[in-house]
Scaffold this active site. Structure first.
Site, short mmCIF file in Angstrom:
data_model
loop_
_atom_site.label_atom_id
_atom_site.label_comp_id
_atom_site.label_asym_id
_atom_site.label_seq_id
_atom_site.Cartn_x
_atom_site.Cartn_y
_atom_site.Cartn_z
CG HIS A 117 -26.94 -24.62 3.20
ND1 HIS A 117 -27.59 -25.71 3.72
CD2 HIS A 117 -27.66 -23.53 3.56
CE1 HIS A 117 -28.68 -25.30 4.37
NE2 HIS A 117 -28.73 -23.98 4.29
CG ASN B 116 -28.11 -13.59 2.83
OD1 ASN B 116 -29.14 -13.93 2.25
ND2 ASN B 116 -27.48 -14.39 3.68
CG LEU C 221 -25.70 -29.17 11.53
CD1 LEU C 221 -25.42 -29.98 12.79
CD2 LEU C 221 -26.59 -29.94 10.56
N GLY C 222 -28.00 -24.89 10.51
CA GLY C 222 -28.58 -23.61 10.94
C GLY C 222 -30.08 -23.75 10.92
N GLY D 75 -24.41 -25.74 14.45
CA GLY D 75 -23.11 -26.43 14.36
C GLY D 75 -22.00 -25.68 15.08
NE ARG E 100 -27.54 -17.68 0.86
CZ ARG E 100 -28.03 -18.24 1.95
NH1 ARG E 100 -28.40 -17.49 2.96
NH2 ARG E 100 -28.15 -19.53 2.03
CD GLU F 233 -23.97 -18.85 4.33
OE1 GLU F 233 -24.15 -18.32 5.45
OE2 GLU F 233 -24.81 -19.58 3.81
NE ARG G 51 -36.31 -24.46 4.86
CZ ARG G 51 -35.10 -24.09 4.46
NH1 ARG G 51 -34.51 -24.71 3.46
NH2 ARG G 51 -34.46 -23.11 5.06
P1 ADP Z 1 -29.72 -18.97 9.03
O1 ADP Z 1 -28.55 -18.21 8.50
O2 ADP Z 1 -30.15 -20.12 8.18
O3 ADP Z 1 -30.86 -18.14 9.53
P2 ADP Z 1 -28.01 -19.64 11.23
O4 ADP Z 1 -26.87 -20.40 10.65
O5 ADP Z 1 -27.76 -18.25 11.70
O6 ADP Z 1 -29.27 -19.75 10.29
O7 ADP Z 1 -28.59 -20.49 12.44
C1 ADP Z 1 -29.68 -20.04 13.17
C2 ADP Z 1 -30.10 -21.13 14.12
O8 ADP Z 1 -28.98 -21.53 14.92
C3 ADP Z 1 -31.14 -20.65 15.11
O9 ADP Z 1 -32.42 -20.85 14.63
C4 ADP Z 1 -30.88 -21.53 16.29
O10 ADP Z 1 -31.72 -22.67 16.19
C5 ADP Z 1 -29.47 -22.02 16.14
N1 ADP Z 1 -28.59 -21.59 17.24
C6 ADP Z 1 -27.93 -20.43 17.38
N2 ADP Z 1 -27.23 -20.42 18.55
C7 ADP Z 1 -27.47 -21.61 19.15
C8 ADP Z 1 -27.05 -22.22 20.36
N3 ADP Z 1 -26.23 -21.62 21.22
N4 ADP Z 1 -27.52 -23.46 20.64
C9 ADP Z 1 -28.34 -24.10 19.81
N5 ADP Z 1 -28.76 -23.58 18.64
C10 ADP Z 1 -28.33 -22.36 18.32
#
Ligand code: ADP
Length: 402
Positions: free
Chosen positions: A181, A9, A209-210, A330, A93, A379, A241
């Site tokens: 997603h 990925n 929610l990431g 999430g 991915r 994923e 974004r």
């Molecule tokens: P991606 O794969 O899109 O990079 P992720 O699904 O790994 O994203 O999510 C990353 C985001 O999750 C981080 O930027 C952070 O904002 C959030 N995150 C991770 N752990 C926590 C936590 N304990 N509390 C709040 N937000 C969190």
């Protein structure tokens, strides 16, 4: 000899990977997973085994400036650890499959040409995904590669959900809502019967929610709508974004403020969202802990938009049976889940605060009319399954542990 398959990925600053292994006469299992982060700045390599034990944490040479160089770093580690390993397949991915790719596909030169044509629709993701495919082809010629798309799971949505009501000649060029997603949503849909059987065949909103964030409306485990559209900019407020903005704002940026296309692109993909509101960080962890009014406002806006869009997708579904949280925020932030559930109480969600804090799978009270859940996404496993099935590596990847 054991067989190996890789899942990659590739992003602009990170290369995430999984190694799957099939010992002779046995089934596939996760052997290692990890990533190279900070590509181009301060590259770092980390890897864990299938049980989560750390295998490596190394600072890499600053010459790891792009995806091919990161892949060389990964290859060196793999060679050291799995000497003489036979790599049967590499699954990738790929963020955008356009209207054509409603399923994963074995990569050929024709497929690559199609996917390159989609770069303008995902300028900050697609080029890195494709660079990884090309780098593997150069280093492991003859090893089949499979492209798995974030858009595929959403194909088959109702026409109205895909519609962007611009003139026909524009729509004919592929201007429609695609959704993203999809590998995450497909994985969640695939395990709902096991983890949340009472809602699996009902109306479910999944909140991914990431750092990128979206919602997906599932009816009987199929996507009927989502908040991301033509590109990964639509819908919810994300780390950098903005989510939905009035298109008139974009005209204003060009016509009145005289910004260039590149400046607008950088603003929309890298300088907006939580980072822009807070002026502090794009990382929800930094914002939740902060008493700064701008950080508080960023979190308030994030929750507000998620709750607003949950309402919109609940209308699409004609009511909901379940709400599922997944991805970085999430899965890990009880505070954000609580606020979203409270804002969605009118739908019939009655949160169980203890279960929410404990990160139970089910986080609503047993009498709650609409149930709420936390389901970790995977994923990479979805990519591994598609790769194994498409290449005939196992008759049915699900039953073989992949
Ligand atoms: P991606 O794969 O899109 O990079 P992720 O699904 O790994 O994203 O999510 C990353 C985001 O999750 C981080 O930027 C952070 O904002 C959030 N995150 C991770 N752990 C926590 C936590 N304990 N509390 C709040 N937000 C969190």
């Amino acid at each position: 000899m054991d067989d190996y398959a890789l899942v990659l990925n590739a992003g602009s600053s990170s290369l995430k990977f999984c190694v799957y292994r099939r010992p002779e006469a046995a089934s596939w299992g996760l052997e290692a997973r990890g990533q190279i982060e900070g590509i181009g700045t301060s590259p770092r390599f980390t890897a864990k085994d299938g049980a989560g034990t750390t295998l490596a944490t190394e600072t890499l040479d600053a010459t790891v400036r792009d995806v091919p160089a990161a892949l060389d770093g990964l290859a060196a580690w793999l060679r050291g650890r799995y000497r003489g390993a036979r790599v049967l397949a590499v699954g990738h991915r790929v963020v955008h499959g356009g209207a054509k790719y409603a399923a994963s596909v074995v990569v050929t030169s024709d497929v690559m040409a199609d996917l390159k044509a989609l770069v303008p629709l995902a300028p900050l993701h697609q080029p890195y995904n494709l660079a990884a495919i090309e780098a593997v082809a150069a280093r492991l010629p003859g090893v089949p590669q499979v492209a798995c798309f974030d858009t595929s799971f959403h194909r088959g949505q109702p026409v109205v959900a895909e519609m962007i009501p611009l003139p026909a000649e524009i729509r004919q060029k592929g201007v429609q809502r695609y959704g993203f997603h999809g590998l995450s949503y497909e994985y969640i849909a695939s395990i709902l019967p096991d983890v949340a059987p009472e809602i699996a065949d009902g109306r479910v909103i999944v909140a991914h929610l990431g750092s990128g964030a979206s919602l997906c409306a599932l009816k009987r485990r199929r996507s009927v709508d989502s908040t991301l559209g033509f590109t990964a900019l639509d819908g919810l407020c994300m780390g950098t974004r903005p989510g939905s903005v009035d298109p008139g704002v974009i005209l204003y940026l060009f016509q009145t403020l005289g910004l260039s296309a590149k400046e607008v692109e950088t603003m929309l993909y890298k300088k907006s969202g939580l980072l822009a509101i807070s002026g502090i960080s794009n990382d929800m962890r930094d914002l939740i802990g902060s008493a700064e009014p701008s950080a508080v406002l960023a979190v308030d806006y994030f929750v507000y938009r998620v709750a607003r869009e949950i309402g919109a997708l609940a209308a699409v579904l004609g009511g909901i049976d379940g709400l599922v949280f997944t991805a970085g925020i999430g899965e890990n932030s009880a505070a954000i889940r609580e606020r979203i559930c409270r804002a969605s109480a009118w739908l019939g969600i009655d949160l169980d605060p203890d279960a929410n804090e404990r990160k139970g799978t089910r986080i609503s009270r047993s009498a709650s009319r609409v149930s709420a859940w936390v389901v970790p996404t995977n994923e990479e496993l979805m990519i591994a399954r598609h790769t194994a099935v498409l290449l005939g590596l196992v008759p049915d990847a699900r039953t073989q542990g992949v």
